[in-house]
Design an enzyme around this catalytic site. Structure first.
Site, mmCIF file in Angstrom:
data_model
loop_
_atom_site.group_PDB
_atom_site.id
_atom_site.type_symbol
_atom_site.label_atom_id
_atom_site.label_comp_id
_atom_site.label_asym_id
_atom_site.label_seq_id
_atom_site.Cartn_x
_atom_site.Cartn_y
_atom_site.Cartn_z
ATOM 1 N N ASP A 66 0.788 -1.315 -0.077
ATOM 2 C CA ASP A 66 -0.211 0.088 0.177
ATOM 3 C C ASP A 66 0.937 1.227 -0.173
ATOM 4 O O ASP A 66 1.629 1.458 0.815
ATOM 5 C CB ASP A 66 -0.900 -0.028 1.322
ATOM 6 C CG ASP A 66 -1.602 1.195 1.666
ATOM 7 O OD1 ASP A 66 -1.657 1.960 0.568
ATOM 8 O OD2 ASP A 66 -2.349 1.227 2.580
ATOM 9 N N HIS A 97 -3.544 4.420 6.737
ATOM 10 C CA HIS A 97 -2.562 3.914 5.852
ATOM 11 C C HIS A 97 -1.013 4.224 6.430
ATOM 12 O O HIS A 97 -0.741 5.147 6.861
ATOM 13 C CB HIS A 97 -2.552 4.407 4.509
ATOM 14 C CG HIS A 97 -4.035 4.297 3.690
ATOM 15 N ND1 HIS A 97 -4.238 3.073 2.913
ATOM 16 C CD2 HIS A 97 -5.016 4.883 3.816
ATOM 17 C CE1 HIS A 97 -5.386 3.389 2.517
ATOM 18 N NE2 HIS A 97 -5.880 4.425 3.112
HETATM 19 ZN ZN LIG Z 1 -8.103 1.400 -0.187
HETATM 20 ZN ZN LIG Z 2 -9.264 0.944 2.984
#
Ligand SMILES: [Zn+2]
Ligand SMILES: [Zn+2]
Length: 550
Positions: free
Chosen positions: A196, A369
């Protein structure tokens, strides 16, 4: 087992953009799909409701090869395209319990729920798909419960896909991240890591969800009147935090906005929301309750005028009128491109007397994130041979690649690719191979994919300078004009104050038709009127000739 096939990674969405994440992996005649999300339209995509990945052409002759669709978590940018995808292919879906629950809510709306093949898995489970892929689900922390990453064993090697994640040691839901599993994959030997990149340009560590508890506590302590908190329907962890804060401060919580109501209801039914008795109430039951006992969680964190908060800001909400004493909390990320809409809504809320609190500064939102230090830690635990940054705009992918180089991964083993660029692996090498379509498919109302760049271009012209309709009657035998042309405009000029221009337009049409009797009247009218209107106004409305036989 024959291993003469290559392993292909086919990014269909989410690489080079934020949203509509979707990736396929392919080995021989076996395809595994990871996530199928949507993206919310950018401001220049006029009238578009949603954008989904352009998977149709890639899957066209591979529909029977799809062994499964694995979904990492229940956010829209990972599940939103499933109703469209499942209308085209019939493959089993595997996801954790909450994710399946949220997928069901989506499919019910599209009347696909009964025929979809939905399978619940849990972190730690392993399943074999098509005999070629063994998928192991591992627990990760994110802003929604029940998020997983994937370790996929293929004949060519082990691939690790993080899904969306951050390393949160004090998450709102569930255990801290499964570092043990990550280290185990590293020891086993990882061919390729997909990780990510959303926050790859953010130094340091992402704050824990716990810091939001402190931010909310401060807001709840200081607020004298109602608290209205805007967030995403799928930020279930945030909803839990608001419920906890409300319970501590003797407030009740009402949820407003359809997407939010649906996901809260489903999450609660499945046991992913812990709600003390009496805390969650219906919006209509708030009447008569003192303001300092009320919290409303609403949709509209992106400033959308049609969502609950947007209607409140515009004074158009049926039940809630914003007033002095209200505290509005913007508790979510602003998606790039929505800044103006959000600013407009916030201005209107202030104008109506509310106090508006937003973003990181007040600790009312943290990202779900990982930032740079977490991404580095992941890289050093997993120690992949090859690295493909996923989930992010090109600048995020490049920032992530930079981190990987710093961790000692050779530049030639890092693939910064955008949607549609296929990366191919065998045991000893990797390269960017062919290209598949990786563009956008627009959803507008019930139409999927019918709206393309030409329609959007028309909408852009209409939105800027409006249109001018020229209605003419032509004699079917002679082709001569019958009567006077009729000029109708919308969004171009105010007719009552421009009667002169309208009259000149009529004359121009008459003259042009007389001079170019042999040509297609449509072309003649369009050309003549466009030129006249541009020279008179420096604007370019859409000119639409309507020719009627008389
Ligand atoms: Zn996402
Ligand atoms: Zn997500």
């Amino acid at each position: 087992m024959a291993t003469n096939h290559k392993l292909k990674i086919v990014p269909l969405g989410g690489l080079g953009e934020v949203g509509k994440n979707m990736l396929a992996i392919e080995y021989g005649r076996n395809v595994l799909i990871i996530d199928a999300g949507v993206m919310f339209p950018e401001q220049d995509m006029l009238g578009i409701d949603l954008v989904i990945p352009d998977y149709s052409q890639y899957l066209k002759d591979k529909k029977d090869w799809v062994r499964g669709i694995v979904v990492t978590h229940g956010h829209e940018d990972h599940i939103g395209a499933l109703p469209y995808l499942l209308a085209e292919i019939n493959a089993p879906v595997y996801a954790t319990r909450l994710t399946i629950g949220l997928i069901e809510v989506k499919l019910q709306k599209n009347r696909l729920a009964s025929r979809a093949n939905l399978n619940i898995v849990a972190a730690g489970d392993r399943l074999s798909l098509g005999g070629m892929f063994e998928v192991e689900f591992f627990h990760v922390c994110h802003s929604i419960p029940d998020s997983v990453g994937l370790a996929i064993r293929t004949p060519v090697g082990l691939m690790v896909h993080t899904g969306d994640f951050k390393f949160d040691h004090t998450p709102t839901w569930g255990a801290p991240p499964d570092f043990g599993a990550l280290a185990r994959f590293g020891a086993e030997g990882v061919l390729v890591l997909l990780s990510d990149s959303t926050n790859a340009d953010n130094p340091g560590f992402t704050s824990s969800e716990k810091t939001v508890d402190e931010g909310l506590n401060k807001v709840f302590r200081e607020a004298k009147g109602r608290i209205i908190l805007a967030t995403f329907g799928s930020l279930i962890s945030r909803v839990q935090q608001v419920i906890n804060a409300a319970a501590r401060h003797n407030r009740v919580v009402a949820v407003e906005g359809r997407s939010l109501e649906e996901s809260v209801e489903r999450a609660q039914a499945l046991g992913y929301l812990d709600v003390p008795p009496g805390v969650l109430v219906d919006l209509t039951k708030l009447k008569g309750r003192p303001d300092h006992q009320v919290v409303i969680i609403a949709t509209g964190s992106q400033g959308e005028p049609s969502a609950a908060l947007g209607r409140m800001a515009n004074g158009k909400h049926r039940h809630i009128t914003i007033k002095a004493g209200d505290t509005v909390v913007m508790s979510s990320r602003v998606i790039p491109g929505n800044d103006r809409l959000v600013a407009r809504a916030v201005n209107k809320l202030f104008k109506r007397g509310a106090r508006v609190i937003s973003g990181k500064a007040d600790n009312v939102h943290v990202s779900g994130h990982a930032s740079q230090e977490e991404l580095k830690l992941l890289l050093s635990l997993v120690r992949p041979k090859y690295f493909v940054p996923v989930h992010g705009e090109l600048r995020h992918l490049h920032a992530h690649a930079e981190l990987a180089r710093g961790q000692g991964i050779p530049a030639q083993n890092i693939f910064v690719v955008e949607n549609g660029a296929v990366v191919e692996f065998d045991e000893s090498s990797a390269r960017v191979a062919d290209r598949v379509p990786g563009g956008w498919v627009f959803v507008d109302g019930s139409s999927v994919g019918d709206i393309g760049p030409i329609v959007l271009r028309d909408r852009e012209i209409l939105s800027q300078d409006g249109f001018v309709l020229a209605v003419v009657r032509l004699d079917q035998k002679t082709g001569r004009l019958v009567g006077r042309p009729q000029i109708i405009t919308r969004g171009f000029v105010f007719v009552k104050e421009n009667l002169d221009l309208i009259e000149r337009s009529e004359e121009e049409v008459i003259a042009a038709l007389r001079m170019n009797g042999q040509q297609d009247p449509q072309i003649t009218i369009r050309k003549a009127l466009s030129e006249l209107l541009y020279s008179e106004t420096q604007r370019q409305p859409m000119v639409i000739p309507v020719v009627i036989g008389a």
